[in-house]
Motif scaffolding. Sequence first.
Motif, PDB file in Angstrom:
ATOM      1  N   LEU A 175       0.689  -1.248   0.010  1.00  0.00           N
ATOM      2  CA  LEU A 175       0.009  -0.006   0.063  1.00  0.00           C
ATOM      3  C   LEU A 175       0.783   1.226  -0.048  1.00  0.00           C
ATOM      4  CD1 LEU A 175      -2.852  -0.808   2.773  1.00  0.00           C
ATOM      5  CD2 LEU A 175      -2.849  -1.541   0.105  1.00  0.00           C
ATOM      6  N   ALA A 176       2.133   1.117   0.002  1.00  0.00           N
ATOM      7  CA  ALA A 176       3.081   2.131  -0.106  1.00  0.00           C
ATOM      8  C   ALA A 176       2.845   3.167   1.281  1.00  0.00           C
ATOM      9  CB  ALA A 176       2.908   3.070  -1.190  1.00  0.00           C
ATOM     10  N   ILE A 177       2.765   2.565   2.379  1.00  0.00           N
ATOM     11  CA  ILE A 177       2.666   3.216   3.707  1.00  0.00           C
ATOM     12  C   ILE A 177       3.590   2.771   4.737  1.00  0.00           C
ATOM     13  CG2 ILE A 177       0.144   3.896   3.229  1.00  0.00           C
ATOM     14  CD1 ILE A 177      -0.505   1.528   5.044  1.00  0.00           C
ATOM     15  N   THR A 178       3.811   3.169   5.766  1.00  0.00           N
ATOM     16  CA  THR A 178       4.638   2.595   6.677  1.00  0.00           C
ATOM     17  C   THR A 178       4.088   1.381   7.350  1.00  0.00           C
ATOM     18  OG1 THR A 178       4.176   3.920   8.582  1.00  0.00           O
ATOM     19  CG2 THR A 178       5.783   4.806   7.075  1.00  0.00           C
ATOM     20  N   ALA A 179       4.804   0.526   8.158  1.00  0.00           N
ATOM     21  CA  ALA A 179       4.196  -0.462   8.855  1.00  0.00           C
ATOM     22  C   ALA A 179       3.397   0.067  10.138  1.00  0.00           C
ATOM     23  CB  ALA A 179       5.598  -1.393   9.440  1.00  0.00           C
ATOM     24  N   LYS A 180       3.984   1.132  10.694  1.00  0.00           N
ATOM     25  CA  LYS A 180       3.213   1.589  11.616  1.00  0.00           C
ATOM     26  C   LYS A 180       1.674   2.354  11.115  1.00  0.00           C
ATOM     27  CE  LYS A 180       2.592   3.595  15.880  1.00  0.00           C
ATOM     28  NZ  LYS A 180       2.123   2.469  16.981  1.00  0.00           N
ATOM     29  N   ALA A 181       1.473   2.838  10.020  1.00  0.00           N
ATOM     30  CA  ALA A 181       0.438   3.293   9.587  1.00  0.00           C
ATOM     31  C   ALA A 181      -0.412   2.115   9.235  1.00  0.00           C
ATOM     32  CB  ALA A 181       0.626   4.024   8.070  1.00  0.00           C
ATOM     33  N   ALA A 182       0.066   1.003   8.895  1.00  0.00           N
ATOM     34  CA  ALA A 182      -0.676  -0.409   8.477  1.00  0.00           C
ATOM     35  C   ALA A 182      -1.129  -0.673  10.012  1.00  0.00           C
ATOM     36  CB  ALA A 182       0.042  -1.139   8.104  1.00  0.00           C
ATOM     37  N   ASP A 183      -0.378  -0.929  11.109  1.00  0.00           N
ATOM     38  CA  ASP A 183      -0.869  -1.140  12.283  1.00  0.00           C
ATOM     39  C   ASP A 183      -1.854  -0.321  12.715  1.00  0.00           C
ATOM     40  OD1 ASP A 183      -0.991  -2.351  14.814  1.00  0.00           O
ATOM     41  OD2 ASP A 183       0.462  -0.942  15.576  1.00  0.00           O
ATOM     42  N   ASN A 184      -1.679   1.222  12.535  1.00  0.00           N
ATOM     43  CA  ASN A 184      -2.725   1.943  13.276  1.00  0.00           C
ATOM     44  C   ASN A 184      -4.053   1.911  12.413  1.00  0.00           C
ATOM     45  OD1 ASN A 184      -1.101   3.189  14.727  1.00  0.00           O
ATOM     46  ND2 ASN A 184      -0.484   4.879  13.484  1.00  0.00           N
ATOM     47  N   ALA A 185      -3.974   1.720  10.972  1.00  0.00           N
ATOM     48  CA  ALA A 185      -4.989   1.455  10.309  1.00  0.00           C
ATOM     49  C   ALA A 185      -5.878  -0.219  10.981  1.00  0.00           C
ATOM     50  CB  ALA A 185      -4.956   1.432   8.887  1.00  0.00           C
ATOM     51  N   LEU A 186      -5.235  -0.917  11.267  1.00  0.00           N
ATOM     52  CA  LEU A 186      -5.961  -1.928  11.583  1.00  0.00           C
ATOM     53  C   LEU A 186      -6.676  -1.886  12.930  1.00  0.00           C
ATOM     54  CD1 LEU A 186      -6.434  -4.872  11.085  1.00  0.00           C
ATOM     55  CD2 LEU A 186      -4.232  -5.684  12.229  1.00  0.00           C
ATOM     56  N   GLN A 187      -5.984  -1.127  13.919  1.00  0.00           N
ATOM     57  CA  GLN A 187      -6.487  -0.938  15.114  1.00  0.00           C
ATOM     58  C   GLN A 187      -7.575  -0.088  15.093  1.00  0.00           C
ATOM     59  OE1 GLN A 187      -5.441  -2.736  17.607  1.00  0.00           O
ATOM     60  NE2 GLN A 187      -3.723  -3.358  16.292  1.00  0.00           N
ATOM     61  N   ARG A 188      -7.613   0.923  14.155  1.00  0.00           N
ATOM     62  CA  ARG A 188      -9.090   2.038  13.948  1.00  0.00           C
ATOM     63  C   ARG A 188     -10.034   0.971  13.385  1.00  0.00           C
ATOM     64  NH1 ARG A 188      -5.041   5.428  11.548  1.00  0.00           N
ATOM     65  NH2 ARG A 188      -5.867   4.904   9.508  1.00  0.00           N
ATOM     66  N   ALA A 189      -9.610   0.052  12.468  1.00  0.00           N
ATOM     67  CA  ALA A 189     -10.584  -0.925  11.969  1.00  0.00           C
ATOM     68  C   ALA A 189     -11.376  -1.845  13.072  1.00  0.00           C
ATOM     69  CB  ALA A 189      -9.913  -1.721  10.965  1.00  0.00           C
ATOM     70  N   ARG A 190     -10.726  -2.240  13.979  1.00  0.00           N
ATOM     71  CA  ARG A 190     -11.341  -3.236  14.893  1.00  0.00           C
ATOM     72  C   ARG A 190     -11.926  -2.208  15.872  1.00  0.00           C
ATOM     73  NH1 ARG A 190      -5.252  -6.307  16.172  1.00  0.00           N
ATOM     74  NH2 ARG A 190      -5.732  -7.843  15.262  1.00  0.00           N
ATOM     75  N   ILE A 191     -11.727  -0.985  16.339  1.00  0.00           N
ATOM     76  CA  ILE A 191     -12.291  -0.149  17.188  1.00  0.00           C
ATOM     77  C   ILE A 191     -13.716   0.265  16.531  1.00  0.00           C
ATOM     78  CG2 ILE A 191     -12.352   2.268  18.359  1.00  0.00           C
ATOM     79  CD1 ILE A 191      -9.276   1.993  18.713  1.00  0.00           C
ATOM     80  N   LYS A 192     -13.629   0.717  15.230  1.00  0.00           N
ATOM     81  CA  LYS A 192     -14.978   0.873  14.480  1.00  0.00           C
ATOM     82  C   LYS A 192     -15.806  -0.308  14.323  1.00  0.00           C
ATOM     83  CE  LYS A 192     -12.842   4.514  11.683  1.00  0.00           C
ATOM     84  NZ  LYS A 192     -12.827   5.051   9.988  1.00  0.00           N
ATOM     85  N   LEU A 193     -15.359  -1.650  14.040  1.00  0.00           N
ATOM     86  CA  LEU A 193     -16.154  -2.452  14.013  1.00  0.00           C
ATOM     87  C   LEU A 193     -16.723  -2.758  15.485  1.00  0.00           C
ATOM     88  CD1 LEU A 193     -14.016  -4.892  11.671  1.00  0.00           C
ATOM     89  CD2 LEU A 193     -16.184  -3.706  11.128  1.00  0.00           C
ATOM     90  N   LYS A 194     -16.113  -2.939  16.423  1.00  0.00           N
ATOM     91  CA  LYS A 194     -16.687  -3.127  17.734  1.00  0.00           C
ATOM     92  C   LYS A 194     -17.701  -2.071  18.151  1.00  0.00           C
ATOM     93  CE  LYS A 194     -12.837  -6.068  19.888  1.00  0.00           C
ATOM     94  NZ  LYS A 194     -13.762  -7.084  20.207  1.00  0.00           N
ATOM     95  N   SER A 195     -17.213  -0.827  17.969  1.00  0.00           N
ATOM     96  CA  SER A 195     -18.111   0.343  18.125  1.00  0.00           C
ATOM     97  C   SER A 195     -19.473   0.116  17.551  1.00  0.00           C
ATOM     98  CB  SER A 195     -17.713   1.571  18.014  1.00  0.00           C
ATOM     99  OG  SER A 195     -18.578   2.476  18.234  1.00  0.00           O
ATOM    100  N   ARG A 196     -19.277  -0.255  16.119  1.00  0.00           N
ATOM    101  CA  ARG A 196     -20.550  -0.336  15.156  1.00  0.00           C
ATOM    102  C   ARG A 196     -21.683  -1.517  15.504  1.00  0.00           C
ATOM    103  NH1 ARG A 196     -24.408  -1.507  13.140  1.00  0.00           N
ATOM    104  NH2 ARG A 196     -25.285  -1.268  11.277  1.00  0.00           N
ATOM    105  N   PHE A 197     -20.708  -2.655  15.969  1.00  0.00           N
ATOM    106  CA  PHE A 197     -21.688  -3.614  16.071  1.00  0.00           C
ATOM    107  C   PHE A 197     -22.062  -4.178  17.492  1.00  0.00           C
ATOM    108  CE2 PHE A 197     -19.655  -4.412  11.908  1.00  0.00           C
ATOM    109  CZ  PHE A 197     -20.625  -4.507  11.095  1.00  0.00           C
ATOM    110  N   ASN A 198     -21.576  -3.378  18.505  1.00  0.00           N
ATOM    111  CA  ASN A 198     -21.776  -3.650  19.845  1.00  0.00           C
ATOM    112  C   ASN A 198     -22.842  -2.773  20.623  1.00  0.00           C
ATOM    113  OD1 ASN A 198     -19.976  -5.977  19.973  1.00  0.00           O
ATOM    114  ND2 ASN A 198     -18.346  -4.447  20.588  1.00  0.00           N
ATOM    115  N   GLY A 199     -23.328  -1.909  19.765  1.00  0.00           N
ATOM    116  CA  GLY A 199     -24.186  -0.928  20.217  1.00  0.00           C
ATOM    117  C   GLY A 199     -25.581  -1.466  20.726  1.00  0.00           C
TER     118      GLY A 199
END
Length: 199
Positions: A175-199
């Motif tokens: 994706l032409a990004i840093t490994a840290k950016a990839a990690d951050n994106a995955l963590q954001r995805a997890r948080i968003k999914l849990k927030s969206r589906f746990n309401g």
Amino acid sequence: MAVPNRTPLTDFSDGQLAVLVKDGDSDAFAELTARYMSLIRYKSAPFHSAQLETDDLCQEGLVGLYNAARTYNSANGAAFKTYAGTCIANRMIMAYRSALSRKNEPLSNFVSLSDGEHSGLELPVGGWDPETLLASSEGVGQLWEKIRSVLSERELRVLRLYLSGYSYAEIAAKLAITAKAADNALQRARIKLKSRFNG
């Protein structure tokens, strides 16, 4: 839409979530998906070099998880995680075999990852009727639509690559990004999914 006064899905066990999935609760399946992302990634690793697209691997892993939730029976004595892992692996094996057969490659060296004969489990893979397979695929497709509506394009791409067995470094390179950016994106995805589906 959230149900008033509903117990948060994070408080449910995997087996309890499976019961909800059988009743058609897509939010329960989304919670299972969030919990099993790492397992799907782990199970997909052996097929990383196979002629399978990233989306295909993610889809097969999720169909395996969905099938596991729909057919899980705690009375058989196996933990849901064990059963789900077997269903996910077997679903990927089916996809791998299909990919190889399309290329007319021999399967003489293929080793099954299934240990169902030793665990006393009745494995659904190989015994699904077309109607059940279609329903499973449609259910997973609907889930992906909900996931797409929550995640940014980068988060979605990182999630798909992660589920398909790519390391952070490999995701970063693709994706032409840093490994840290990839990690951050995955963590954001997890948080968003849990927030969206746990309401």
